[in-house]
Design an enzyme around this catalytic site. Sequence first.
Site, PDB file in Angstrom:
ATOM      1  N   LYS A  37     -52.282 -50.160 -15.352  1.00  0.00           N
ATOM      2  CA  LYS A  37     -50.830 -49.511 -15.817  1.00  0.00           C
ATOM      3  C   LYS A  37     -49.530 -50.160 -14.451  1.00  0.00           C
ATOM      4  O   LYS A  37     -49.016 -49.645 -14.612  1.00  0.00           O
ATOM      5  CB  LYS A  37     -51.303 -48.227 -15.922  1.00  0.00           C
ATOM      6  CG  LYS A  37     -51.572 -48.225 -13.474  1.00  0.00           C
ATOM      7  CD  LYS A  37     -52.224 -46.083 -13.925  1.00  0.00           C
ATOM      8  CE  LYS A  37     -52.703 -45.651 -12.363  1.00  0.00           C
ATOM      9  NZ  LYS A  37     -53.314 -44.871 -11.941  1.00  0.00           N
ATOM     10  N   ARG A 132     -54.837 -33.096  -7.725  1.00  0.00           N
ATOM     11  CA  ARG A 132     -54.416 -33.678  -9.254  1.00  0.00           C
ATOM     12  C   ARG A 132     -55.440 -33.092 -10.554  1.00  0.00           C
ATOM     13  O   ARG A 132     -55.295 -31.665 -10.418  1.00  0.00           O
ATOM     14  CB  ARG A 132     -54.074 -35.181  -9.298  1.00  0.00           C
ATOM     15  CG  ARG A 132     -52.621 -35.035  -9.542  1.00  0.00           C
ATOM     16  CD  ARG A 132     -52.523 -37.063  -9.937  1.00  0.00           C
ATOM     17  NE  ARG A 132     -53.345 -37.861 -10.781  1.00  0.00           N
ATOM     18  CZ  ARG A 132     -53.720 -39.223 -11.188  1.00  0.00           C
ATOM     19  NH1 ARG A 132     -52.633 -39.807 -10.275  1.00  0.00           N
ATOM     20  NH2 ARG A 132     -54.517 -40.390 -11.329  1.00  0.00           N
TER      21      ARG A 132
HETATM   22  C1  PLP Z   1     -53.826 -44.795 -11.307  1.00  0.00           C
HETATM   23  C2  PLP Z   1     -55.323 -44.059 -11.939  1.00  0.00           C
HETATM   24  C3  PLP Z   1     -56.199 -45.223 -11.256  1.00  0.00           C
HETATM   25  C4  PLP Z   1     -56.558 -46.458 -10.751  1.00  0.00           C
HETATM   26  O1  PLP Z   1     -55.726 -46.339  -8.833  1.00  0.00           O
HETATM   27  P1  PLP Z   1     -55.878 -46.896  -8.631  1.00  0.00           P
HETATM   28  O2  PLP Z   1     -55.357 -46.674  -7.577  1.00  0.00           O
HETATM   29  O3  PLP Z   1     -54.183 -48.046  -8.532  1.00  0.00           O
HETATM   30  O4  PLP Z   1     -56.840 -48.545  -8.599  1.00  0.00           O
HETATM   31  C5  PLP Z   1     -57.777 -44.436 -11.462  1.00  0.00           C
HETATM   32  N1  PLP Z   1     -58.223 -43.400 -12.416  1.00  0.00           N
HETATM   33  C6  PLP Z   1     -57.047 -42.980 -12.902  1.00  0.00           C
HETATM   34  C7  PLP Z   1     -56.937 -41.164 -13.364  1.00  0.00           C
HETATM   35  C8  PLP Z   1     -55.389 -43.102 -12.229  1.00  0.00           C
HETATM   36  O5  PLP Z   1     -54.487 -42.429 -12.796  1.00  0.00           O
END
Ligand code: PLP
Length: 357
Positions: A37, A132
């Site tokens: 992402k 979160r």
């Molecule tokens: C963005 C995200 C990740 C990945 O996080 P990083 O810090 O980029 O490794 C994993 N799980 C969820 C639910 C996320 O939103």
Amino acid sequence: MKNLPCTNIKVSRIAENARQMKAKCQSLGINLTGVVKGAAGDLRVAEAFLAGGINSLGDSRLKNIKKFKEAGLSAEFMLLRLPDPRRADEVVELADISLNSELITLKALGEAARAQKKLHKVIIMVDVGDLREGVLPGEIKDFLAEARHISSIEIIGLGTNVGCYGGVLPTPENTAELVELKSQLEASLSIKLEVISGGNTATTVLLDQGKMPAGVNHLRVGEGILQGPDITNQRELPGFNQQNIALSAAVIELKRKPTVPRGTLGHDAFGQQPSFVDKGERLRAILAVGRQDVRIAGLKPSLAGAEIIGASSDHLLLDVTEAGVDLKVGDIIDFELDYGGMLSAMTSPYLARNYLQ
Ligand SMILES: *Cc1c(COP(=O)(O)O)cnc(C)c1O
């Protein structure tokens, strides 16, 4: 001629990171979803993850997953951001797995899956403290007792995420909470929770410390593969390529000027009242990049001695007095990007993309 300002994306270094993370996880029996992402739907970056041997891609946006599928990328797709129940049809159509924490949404996904004659896989998120997403541990049993009866969805396991909102650090204890819940819930509800998705880049610190709780069999890793850091633990992933996405911009003015503006001071373009320390005349470079292009706070000049002194929508001001190189108008200056800088750079419609092997 190089199109500027631009991002410089070292795809083979991202692929190497993907391969390394996959191997690190595999050696402990952990499956890996590579989270793309941060690259805002960039196809070449997603392809680099696949070239590194990753076969499960995670993204927060349906739009990106749609793009990847239309481009023919062959992978399992995981939707990371909790779905909006209004878009359940698209979620079922595009994502193989989604992360969830709301019964209303699960019911909408079930209906959509039934209509599409599919079985949609879900991971139920549990909040172990970061505040979160996720069902609170005290409420997960009742939640699953109801969710298990929703037809056309398959609850494949539990997941958790720390570090992102509250900055809660992953520990063996809070990560193991998920494994403990799994055993309790499997016993009391006689269900099977195959997947225990322990976390994101921040949680890989437990791999490096040899403290990953047994039973965690899945991780979702993005920033560490893309750019190399683990911001939550304020470290760089050891042995991983860092700074795989950087920025370049051109010098469009280079002049010696005073440090203190002349005239009556009001507010700057962003409504702030700037203050100035008089350092006399300094050599200042204006670069053709600004706040509309990228998050300026996420930039660090690669040129030693150069210092960012300000930015407006379209201009970045550098003090290059101490840089000790013979700069001239038209020269290109490179910048490192932190995660926020990278995110904004990849999202920006104004930056050209320069892919490097
Ligand atoms: C963005 C995200 C990740 C990945 O996080 P990083 O810090 O980029 O490794 C994993 N799980 C969820 C639910 C996320 O939103």
